[in-house]
Enzyme design. Structure first.
Site, mmCIF file in Angstrom:
data_model
loop_
_atom_site.group_PDB
_atom_site.id
_atom_site.type_symbol
_atom_site.label_atom_id
_atom_site.label_comp_id
_atom_site.label_asym_id
_atom_site.label_seq_id
_atom_site.Cartn_x
_atom_site.Cartn_y
_atom_site.Cartn_z
ATOM 1 N N VAL A 187 36.591 43.176 38.524
ATOM 2 C CA VAL A 187 36.909 44.479 38.529
ATOM 3 C C VAL A 187 38.089 44.823 37.586
ATOM 4 C CG1 VAL A 187 37.384 46.417 40.193
ATOM 5 C CG2 VAL A 187 36.215 44.586 40.880
ATOM 6 N N PRO A 188 37.540 45.419 36.463
ATOM 7 C CA PRO A 188 38.446 45.489 35.324
ATOM 8 C C PRO A 188 39.504 46.570 35.562
ATOM 9 C CG PRO A 188 36.342 46.940 34.828
ATOM 10 C CD PRO A 188 36.263 46.151 36.160
ATOM 11 N N CYS A 189 40.419 46.389 36.503
ATOM 12 C CA CYS A 189 41.751 47.284 36.612
ATOM 13 C C CYS A 189 42.443 47.259 35.376
ATOM 14 C CB CYS A 189 42.229 46.988 37.907
ATOM 15 S SG CYS A 189 42.926 45.326 38.094
ATOM 16 N N HIS A 190 42.448 46.217 34.360
ATOM 17 C CA HIS A 190 43.412 46.089 33.262
ATOM 18 C C HIS A 190 42.895 47.316 32.291
ATOM 19 C CE1 HIS A 190 39.801 43.348 32.917
ATOM 20 N NE2 HIS A 190 39.976 43.554 31.570
#
Length: 304
Positions: free
Chosen positions: A263-266
């Site tokens: 989950v690409p929170c970056h």
DNA sequence: GCTTCTCTAGGCC
DNA sequence: GGCCTAGAGAAGC
């Protein structure tokens, strides 16, 4: 080392590359250069500070990201982040099924997600059977957690986060009533599947379970729709889930994302392009963005 | 440009 | 209700 991936949903044997030793050099390089971003240090200065030879530094970056150190570092500046945001992302209409990767997202990590019911969440993970394990990955020593329904969590072990014990406490503490057991062998397979772009295939989607409140799950689903090599802001995410003023709440929910990287929170940042925060450390966020930049633009990678 | 101040929404106790 | 945030925008330096 050759690994056989056993998840029936994903299936093919693949070579594990995970140049985890390179990450330490990348991390030190990022730390050094972001401390003095006003005056970008030369390759020679950087190599000296990181305590490796220039040629070695060059080789590590080429192996790890497929870019020269210079190109990589340019990709993680605030100017570049602003440019990413300037491109803008098309708003998905409410009816659009977010999260499920379409065939157009050729380079992305294809994901099929399932959200855990609020009931199950209230019980703090009671009835959940979580298996976890540690394995080396491109962003350092990686903690993976999964259930029979798919991947449930990814965290990182380093001195800043209390080592293995701290990372495990952080992750398992989110579902204190769950039962857990350790399996490092399978964890290595998960790490190979998640961090190996060759394994990202639409016909073998990665199954994940999002365990959180309704609001959190909505934010995480929306994050899954941000393509590789692109970025969004907390405010934009808030608008997209229908609460344009909830940027701050979105930030809090993004920070609680259990499946880091997948989950690409970056890919979420402040409205100015500043990275603002990352649960597993800003340096790691910067590294992920640069690594993905290299992946998204293979043509740029080969240019001098 | 960077820092500080103020106003926020939502989750959690 | 009160208390936190991986926010945002304006104002001041």
């Amino acid at each position: 080392m050759t690994l056989q991936f056993t998840d029936p949903a994903a299936g093919t044997p693949l070579e594990a590359l995970a140049p985890q030793d390179d990450y330490e050099i990348v991390r030190r390089t990022l730390e050094f250069t972001s401390e003095r971003y006003r005056r970008q240090p030369t390759l020679a200065e950087t190599a000296r500070a990181v305590r490796v030879g220039e040629a070695h530094l060059e080789a590590v970056f080429r192996r790890w990201a497929g870019l020269s150190p210079k190109a990589f570092l340019q990709a993680v500046t605030i100017d570049h982040a602003r440019r990413l945001l300037g491109q803008g992302l098309p708003l998905l209409d409410a009816a659009h099924e977010v999260g499920l990767s379409g065939p157009s997202r050729l380079h992305d990590l294809f994901v099929r997600f399932e959200a855990m019911s609020p009931g199950a969440h209230k019980e703090r993970g009671a009835g959940l059977e979580i298996t976890y394990g540690f394995a080396d990955g491109p962003f350092g020593r990686t903690l993976v957690l999964w259930t029979d329904r798919g991947l449930a969590g990814i965290g990182f072990s380093d001195s800043e986060h209390g080592g293995d014990e701290g990372a495990l406490r952080d992750m398992l503490g989110r579902w204190p009533a769950a039962r857990s057991r350790r399996d490092d062998t399978e964890a290595r397979l998960w790490v190979a599947r998640v961090f190996e772009p060759a394994a990202w295939r639409a016909e073998a989607p990665l199954r994940i379970v999002l365990i959180g409140t309704n609001f959190e799950v909505r934010v995480w689903e929306r994050l899954l729709a941000v393509p590789l090599g692109e970025a969004t802001t907390y405010g934009r995410l808030a608008a997209e889930i229908g609460s344009p003023k909830a940027a701050r709440a979105v930030g809090a929910a993004v920070g609680r994302n259990p499946i880091s990287f997948v989950v690409p929170c970056h890919r979420a940042m402040g409205s100015t392009g500043a990275l603002t925060g990352y649960h597993w450390g800003l340096t790691r966020k910067r590294a992920m963005l640069g690594w993905e930049f290299a992946l998204a633009r293979p043509a740029a990678a080969t240019r001098p």
